[in-house]
Design a protein around this motif. Sequence first.
Motif, PDB file in Angstrom:
ATOM      1  N   GLU A 170      34.747  34.496  36.434  1.00 23.37           N
ATOM      2  CA  GLU A 170      35.969  34.855  37.154  1.00 23.37           C
ATOM      3  C   GLU A 170      35.669  35.132  38.622  1.00 23.37           C
ATOM      4  O   GLU A 170      36.395  34.699  39.523  1.00 23.37           O
ATOM      5  N   LEU A 171      34.572  35.845  38.870  1.00 24.89           N
ATOM      6  CA  LEU A 171      34.172  36.122  40.250  1.00 24.89           C
ATOM      7  C   LEU A 171      33.806  34.831  40.984  1.00 24.89           C
ATOM      8  O   LEU A 171      34.234  34.616  42.126  1.00 24.89           O
TER       9      LEU A 171
ATOM     10  N   MET B  73      46.534  39.842  44.760  1.00 25.96           N
ATOM     11  CA  MET B  73      45.284  39.985  44.036  1.00 25.96           C
ATOM     12  C   MET B  73      44.513  41.185  44.583  1.00 25.96           C
ATOM     13  O   MET B  73      44.390  41.364  45.793  1.00 25.96           O
TER      14      MET B  73
ATOM     15  N   ALA C  31      32.729  39.301  49.557  1.00 27.55           N
ATOM     16  CA  ALA C  31      32.888  37.855  49.554  1.00 27.55           C
ATOM     17  C   ALA C  31      31.569  37.096  49.715  1.00 27.55           C
ATOM     18  O   ALA C  31      31.547  35.866  49.656  1.00 27.55           O
TER      19      ALA C  31
ATOM     20  N   SER D 170      41.814  34.477  34.586  1.00 27.11           N
ATOM     21  CA  SER D 170      42.290  33.111  34.317  1.00 27.11           C
ATOM     22  C   SER D 170      41.340  32.333  33.419  1.00 27.11           C
ATOM     23  O   SER D 170      41.669  31.229  32.995  1.00 27.11           O
TER      24      SER D 170
ATOM     25  N   LEU E  15      38.243  42.674  46.139  1.00 26.09           N
ATOM     26  CA  LEU E  15      36.995  42.875  45.428  1.00 26.09           C
ATOM     27  C   LEU E  15      36.207  44.009  46.080  1.00 26.09           C
ATOM     28  O   LEU E  15      36.181  44.137  47.302  1.00 26.09           O
TER      29      LEU E  15
ATOM     30  N   LEU F 146      37.822  43.220  38.361  1.00 30.09           N
ATOM     31  CA  LEU F 146      38.673  42.038  38.526  1.00 30.09           C
ATOM     32  C   LEU F 146      39.899  42.202  37.645  1.00 30.09           C
ATOM     33  O   LEU F 146      39.800  42.708  36.522  1.00 30.09           O
TER      34      LEU F 146
ATOM     35  N   ARG G 152      36.733  32.842  42.169  1.00 28.78           N
ATOM     36  CA  ARG G 152      37.411  33.405  43.338  1.00 28.78           C
ATOM     37  C   ARG G 152      36.606  33.207  44.624  1.00 28.78           C
ATOM     38  O   ARG G 152      37.186  33.103  45.710  1.00 28.78           O
TER      39      ARG G 152
END
Length: 368
Positions: free
Chosen positions: A106-107, A1, A19, A66, A4, A62, A110
Amino acid sequence: MTPLPDRFCPTDGTRVPAASLAWCCPACRGPLDLDFAPTPAPLKSLAGRVNSLWRYAECLPLATPSVSLGEGRTPLVELTDGISAKLDYLMPTLSFKDRGAVLLAELALRLGPSRVVADSSGNAGTSVAAYCARAGLPCTVYVPVGTSAKKLEQIDVHGARLRIVEGDREAAAVAAREAADEEGVFYASHVYNPYFLHGTKTYVHELWEDLGGRLPDVLVVPVGNGTLLLGAALAVAELHAAGLIDRRPALYAVQSAAVAPLAHAWAEGADDLVGTTPMAPTHAEGIAIPRPPRARQILRAVRDSGGRFLTATEDQLRHAQRDLASRGLFVEATGVACWAAVREGVLGTRTAVVPLCGAGLKSGVAGG
């Protein structure tokens, strides 16, 4: 992946690790930008890609989504000679906010927060609620009293917890920010979180593709918090830096005449908001924002593009909504603001695109 990117404060340069659940600059409490400068793919390489905004993968912070609901790739139709409309109300939740909300969900997925919070006058909350449902994330949406019953119904049916706040749109934002300061909470802010802007910029990438690798003379954009306009400015900069367009279109920002703090600042030649703008009733509730946190960025983006600010009166909003409906397009009053501002010829012979941002079914006909 793919890792970020970090965020940073455009005002003082403070950096925030990728993060972190921090939703604003820890020093000045202002909105954040993303340390991300992508290069768009050439036009020919887009053929055969997924038919959603994720076809512009090189430009998104990103990858491998999903939670997508197939958002993006909305139709472009002609309204009159030289002016076309992009039907962004034809999205999964019936508003353009899906472009940014999918990236926020989506963020959040994660980062793994305990819950997601958002604030909205309706459309952004609906969109965040839908994508959090898709992602299986618990979500709470703060809205002001008076929010359209249809929008409240949408938020509720997606399983989000509704918090109706006494007061105006700003009061709902304050309540959400207080909740966002709690440990483990992800603030899905369409204003403070830069991922939202990198979602809305796909509006312009789609225009560029659909127009065969060019853009119109003018991009007319409704502005409250300015998320679509700032996303458009990002996309224009990316395409120009990559040599994929040879000129930048002017950005024309449209506000409701009833609540127009940015248009007032523009008229005064100011770099930031001037004085205090009182909240006033307007059919364009979605852009009635008296104190947009990204005001300086919005004003600078319009100025740098060679654009200007326009306003639409309540009568103009009503007439424009009915005019579009007579053409087969039922759009909510906020979503017709751009057409209301330009349909009587202020653009002259220049080509332009206006976005129709939200479906009329969300709030009905202006003025009953």
